[in-house]
Design an enzyme around this catalytic site. Sequence first.
Site, PDB file in Angstrom:
ATOM      1  N   GLY A  43     -41.355  13.385 -27.553  1.00 19.02           N
ATOM      2  CA  GLY A  43     -40.773  14.711 -27.286  1.00 19.02           C
ATOM      3  C   GLY A  43     -39.430  14.889 -27.986  1.00 19.02           C
ATOM      4  O   GLY A  43     -38.957  14.019 -28.718  1.00 19.02           O
ATOM      5  N   MET A  44     -38.853  16.033 -27.737  1.00 15.14           N
ATOM      6  CA  MET A  44     -37.569  16.407 -28.340  1.00 15.14           C
ATOM      7  C   MET A  44     -36.495  15.352 -28.052  1.00 15.14           C
ATOM      8  O   MET A  44     -35.798  14.902 -28.956  1.00 15.14           O
ATOM      9  CB  MET A  44     -37.168  17.739 -27.685  1.00 15.14           C
ATOM     10  N   VAL A  45     -36.379  14.970 -26.792  1.00 14.38           N
ATOM     11  CA  VAL A  45     -35.353  13.996 -26.403  1.00 14.38           C
ATOM     12  C   VAL A  45     -35.780  12.591 -26.807  1.00 14.38           C
ATOM     13  O   VAL A  45     -34.978  11.794 -27.315  1.00 14.38           O
ATOM     14  CB  VAL A  45     -35.080  14.080 -24.876  1.00 14.38           C
ATOM     15  N   ARG A  58     -32.262  13.357  -9.601  1.00 15.33           N
ATOM     16  CA  ARG A  58     -30.818  13.658  -9.597  1.00 15.33           C
ATOM     17  C   ARG A  58     -30.295  13.826  -8.183  1.00 15.33           C
ATOM     18  O   ARG A  58     -29.134  13.575  -7.916  1.00 15.33           O
ATOM     19  CB  ARG A  58     -30.541  14.915 -10.430  1.00 15.33           C
ATOM     20  N   CYS A  66     -28.112  18.873 -19.145  1.00 16.25           N
ATOM     21  CA  CYS A  66     -27.436  18.820 -20.454  1.00 16.25           C
ATOM     22  C   CYS A  66     -26.234  19.759 -20.579  1.00 16.25           C
ATOM     23  O   CYS A  66     -25.230  19.419 -21.201  1.00 16.25           O
ATOM     24  CB  CYS A  66     -28.435  19.106 -21.565  1.00 16.25           C
ATOM     25  N   GLN A  85     -26.982  28.476 -23.955  1.00 22.60           N
ATOM     26  CA  GLN A  85     -27.693  27.226 -24.176  1.00 22.60           C
ATOM     27  C   GLN A  85     -28.713  27.314 -25.315  1.00 22.60           C
ATOM     28  O   GLN A  85     -29.456  28.282 -25.434  1.00 22.60           O
ATOM     29  CB  GLN A  85     -28.383  26.784 -22.866  1.00 22.60           C
ATOM     30  N   GLU A 142     -31.651  26.397 -13.680  1.00 19.75           N
ATOM     31  CA  GLU A 142     -30.454  25.883 -14.355  1.00 19.75           C
ATOM     32  C   GLU A 142     -29.157  26.226 -13.602  1.00 19.75           C
ATOM     33  O   GLU A 142     -28.240  25.408 -13.543  1.00 19.75           O
ATOM     34  CB  GLU A 142     -30.416  26.480 -15.766  1.00 19.75           C
ATOM     35  N   HIS A 173     -24.894  23.290 -26.705  1.00 18.17           N
ATOM     36  CA  HIS A 173     -24.675  24.184 -25.562  1.00 18.17           C
ATOM     37  C   HIS A 173     -23.186  24.537 -25.475  1.00 18.17           C
ATOM     38  O   HIS A 173     -22.322  23.658 -25.549  1.00 18.17           O
ATOM     39  CB  HIS A 173     -25.071  23.493 -24.250  1.00 18.17           C
ATOM     40  N   ASN A 225     -26.555  19.244 -27.117  1.00 20.21           N
ATOM     41  CA  ASN A 225     -27.401  19.060 -25.926  1.00 20.21           C
ATOM     42  C   ASN A 225     -28.434  17.956 -26.026  1.00 20.21           C
ATOM     43  O   ASN A 225     -28.720  17.285 -25.037  1.00 20.21           O
ATOM     44  CB  ASN A 225     -28.091  20.378 -25.558  1.00 20.21           C
TER      45      ASN A 225
HETATM   46  P1  NAP Z   1     -40.642  17.699 -24.594  1.00 21.43           P
HETATM   47  O1  NAP Z   1     -40.176  17.901 -25.989  1.00 21.43           O
HETATM   48  O2  NAP Z   1     -41.600  18.669 -24.015  1.00 21.43           O
HETATM   49  O3  NAP Z   1     -41.277  16.218 -24.491  1.00 21.43           O
HETATM   50  C1  NAP Z   1     -41.940  15.771 -23.343  1.00 21.43           C
HETATM   51  C2  NAP Z   1     -42.424  14.321 -23.458  1.00 21.43           C
HETATM   52  O4  NAP Z   1     -43.130  13.993 -22.246  1.00 21.43           O
HETATM   53  C3  NAP Z   1     -43.398  14.088 -24.610  1.00 21.43           C
HETATM   54  O5  NAP Z   1     -43.216  12.779 -25.121  1.00 21.43           O
HETATM   55  C4  NAP Z   1     -44.757  14.213 -23.924  1.00 21.43           C
HETATM   56  O6  NAP Z   1     -45.783  13.495 -24.595  1.00 21.43           O
HETATM   57  C5  NAP Z   1     -44.461  13.549 -22.583  1.00 21.43           C
HETATM   58  N1  NAP Z   1     -45.420  13.984 -21.561  1.00 21.43           N
HETATM   59  C6  NAP Z   1     -45.793  15.243 -21.268  1.00 21.43           C
HETATM   60  N2  NAP Z   1     -46.762  15.233 -20.302  1.00 21.43           N
HETATM   61  C7  NAP Z   1     -46.981  13.927 -20.020  1.00 21.43           C
HETATM   62  C8  NAP Z   1     -47.879  13.271 -19.136  1.00 21.43           C
HETATM   63  N3  NAP Z   1     -48.730  13.939 -18.339  1.00 21.43           N
HETATM   64  N4  NAP Z   1     -47.853  11.906 -19.073  1.00 21.43           N
HETATM   65  C9  NAP Z   1     -46.991  11.206 -19.859  1.00 21.43           C
HETATM   66  N5  NAP Z   1     -46.127  11.783 -20.732  1.00 21.43           N
HETATM   67  C10 NAP Z   1     -46.112  13.130 -20.798  1.00 21.43           C
HETATM   68  O7  NAP Z   1     -39.408  17.660 -23.550  1.00 21.43           O
HETATM   69  P2  NAP Z   1     -37.870  17.254 -23.850  1.00 21.43           P
HETATM   70  O8  NAP Z   1     -37.071  18.444 -24.184  1.00 21.43           O
HETATM   71  O9  NAP Z   1     -37.851  16.079 -24.757  1.00 21.43           O
HETATM   72  O10 NAP Z   1     -37.371  16.822 -22.391  1.00 21.43           O
HETATM   73  C11 NAP Z   1     -37.678  15.554 -21.843  1.00 21.43           C
HETATM   74  C12 NAP Z   1     -36.929  15.375 -20.520  1.00 21.43           C
HETATM   75  O11 NAP Z   1     -35.530  15.381 -20.762  1.00 21.43           O
HETATM   76  C13 NAP Z   1     -37.195  16.499 -19.519  1.00 21.43           C
HETATM   77  O12 NAP Z   1     -37.243  15.955 -18.236  1.00 21.43           O
HETATM   78  C14 NAP Z   1     -36.000  17.419 -19.688  1.00 21.43           C
HETATM   79  O13 NAP Z   1     -35.723  18.160 -18.530  1.00 21.43           O
HETATM   80  C15 NAP Z   1     -34.900  16.406 -19.978  1.00 21.43           C
HETATM   81  N6  NAP Z   1     -33.768  16.914 -20.756  1.00 21.43           N
HETATM   82  C16 NAP Z   1     -33.967  17.621 -21.930  1.00 21.43           C
HETATM   83  C17 NAP Z   1     -32.862  18.040 -22.650  1.00 21.43           C
HETATM   84  C18 NAP Z   1     -32.972  18.791 -23.968  1.00 21.43           C
HETATM   85  O14 NAP Z   1     -31.915  19.173 -24.516  1.00 21.43           O
HETATM   86  N7  NAP Z   1     -34.175  19.019 -24.506  1.00 21.43           N
HETATM   87  C19 NAP Z   1     -31.584  17.733 -22.192  1.00 21.43           C
HETATM   88  C20 NAP Z   1     -31.424  17.005 -21.017  1.00 21.43           C
HETATM   89  C21 NAP Z   1     -32.532  16.606 -20.324  1.00 21.43           C
HETATM   90  P3  NAP Z   1     -46.709  14.222 -25.729  1.00 21.43           P
HETATM   91  O15 NAP Z   1     -45.850  14.379 -26.945  1.00 21.43           O
HETATM   92  O16 NAP Z   1     -47.800  13.233 -25.933  1.00 21.43           O
HETATM   93  O17 NAP Z   1     -47.154  15.519 -25.165  1.00 21.43           O
END
Ligand code: NAP
Length: 367
Positions: free
Chosen positions: A13-15, A123, A163, A191, A217, A258, A344
């Site tokens: 994923g993104m993070v 959290r 974030c 954001q 949020e 952000h 972020n």
């Molecule tokens: P994302 O891009 O949607 O990535 C999600 C990840 O979770 C992917 O690796 C996905 O795998 C995996 N996933 C989804 N469904 C799953 C399942 N059923 N079983 C196992 N793995 C699964 O989300 P993100 O933005 O990276 O965010 C990840 C976490 O960090 C979230 O909890 C978010 O709230 C938190 N966060 C994000 C940010 C930010 O700036 N983006 C900042 C702080 C915190 P696939 O690729 O195989 O689908």
Amino acid sequence: MAKIPVGILGATGMVGQQYVALLADHPWFEVRYAAASPRSAGKKYAEAVAGRWHATGGVPHPSVWGLVVEDAGDVSKALAAAKRGDCAFVFSALEMGKDETGSLEEAYAASGIPVVSNASAHRWTEDVPMLIAEVNPQHADIIPAQQKNRGWGAGFIAVKPNCSIQSYMTPVWALMRAGYEIKRMIVTTLQAVSGAGYPGVASLDMIDNIVPYIGGEEEKSEREPLKILGSISGAKIENYRGLEISAHCNRVAVIDGHTACVSLEFGAGKPSVEEAKKIWAAFRALPQELGFPLAPEQPIIVREEADRPQPRKDRGAGKAMAVSVGRIRPCNVFDLRFVGLSHNTVRGAAGGGILNAELLKAKGYIG
Ligand code: NAP
């Protein structure tokens, strides 16, 4: 020193991608295990992220490119990696629904694998520390009580906050640490779209637009600082009660970074604009004192230009781990106002998680 082998849950994923990029040359940690959804499981990492690699920063180490992605839902795979010496702890960057993420993180901790999480699921769990390494590193010391309560052996869960909070919480704490009581805070966040993951908010909703709503949020922004400023009491963290917060959270058409516009009302003593600038520029904390690898040399960077900070110009400051502050001026309604900004997906996500892991290693909880 041999590097500590780490796993990433949600590595695709993104993070998760940002973790891979930031850990490419990390002196303490090395990515040796990657897991994501069943959609990615069984693919090589390079194949699983093909066409959706968005991380900034370093090009990932070739060894990560060739890792076979496992199903994050199957803890036994990580346990087998731990037994092979490939996974001493995991970073969790899962996005799969709060309850499912929470139970899965508990299953990892119960199997003895520490979880350093980005997700929001734990959290508000009373015995789980919510860490910003420069602000409340002492909260990590609740971990032995958490392990004892749950019978988790070496496993535990530590989380980082939302974030957007990172773009103003360190400056707010710096003023409190300098002895200024803050009674009320109004914060308006702007954001970036990467905060919603990929593909995130539809482009037709974002281009030429601002969306004045991000689900959950504002509640997070109003509650999480109170836990961060709280204190350990037995086996739980009690919230700080002296601060009232009102938050407006908006999604804007910025890719990364952000921004937060903050107004503060103080108690009896109020810092002048010049004093606040001095406190922020001089602020250093445990990560700087102990020289953690990902710690920014200067955690708060004061910008004097009339039109800074700006996401495009300032999100990379201090290895994208610093908070930039500017437009510091008196507030006509409260006492002082400023604009804060941080990256972020680095400071607010993967970089913040890595800094927390560096703190946990320095305190002897992992490694
Ligand atoms: P994302 O891009 O949607 O990535 C999600 C990840 O979770 C992917 O690796 C996905 O795998 C995996 N996933 C989804 N469904 C799953 C399942 N059923 N079983 C196992 N793995 C699964 O989300 P993100 O933005 O990276 O965010 C990840 C976490 O960090 C979230 O909890 C978010 O709230 C938190 N966060 C994000 C940010 C930010 O700036 N983006 C900042 C702080 C915190 P696939 O690729 O195989 O689908």
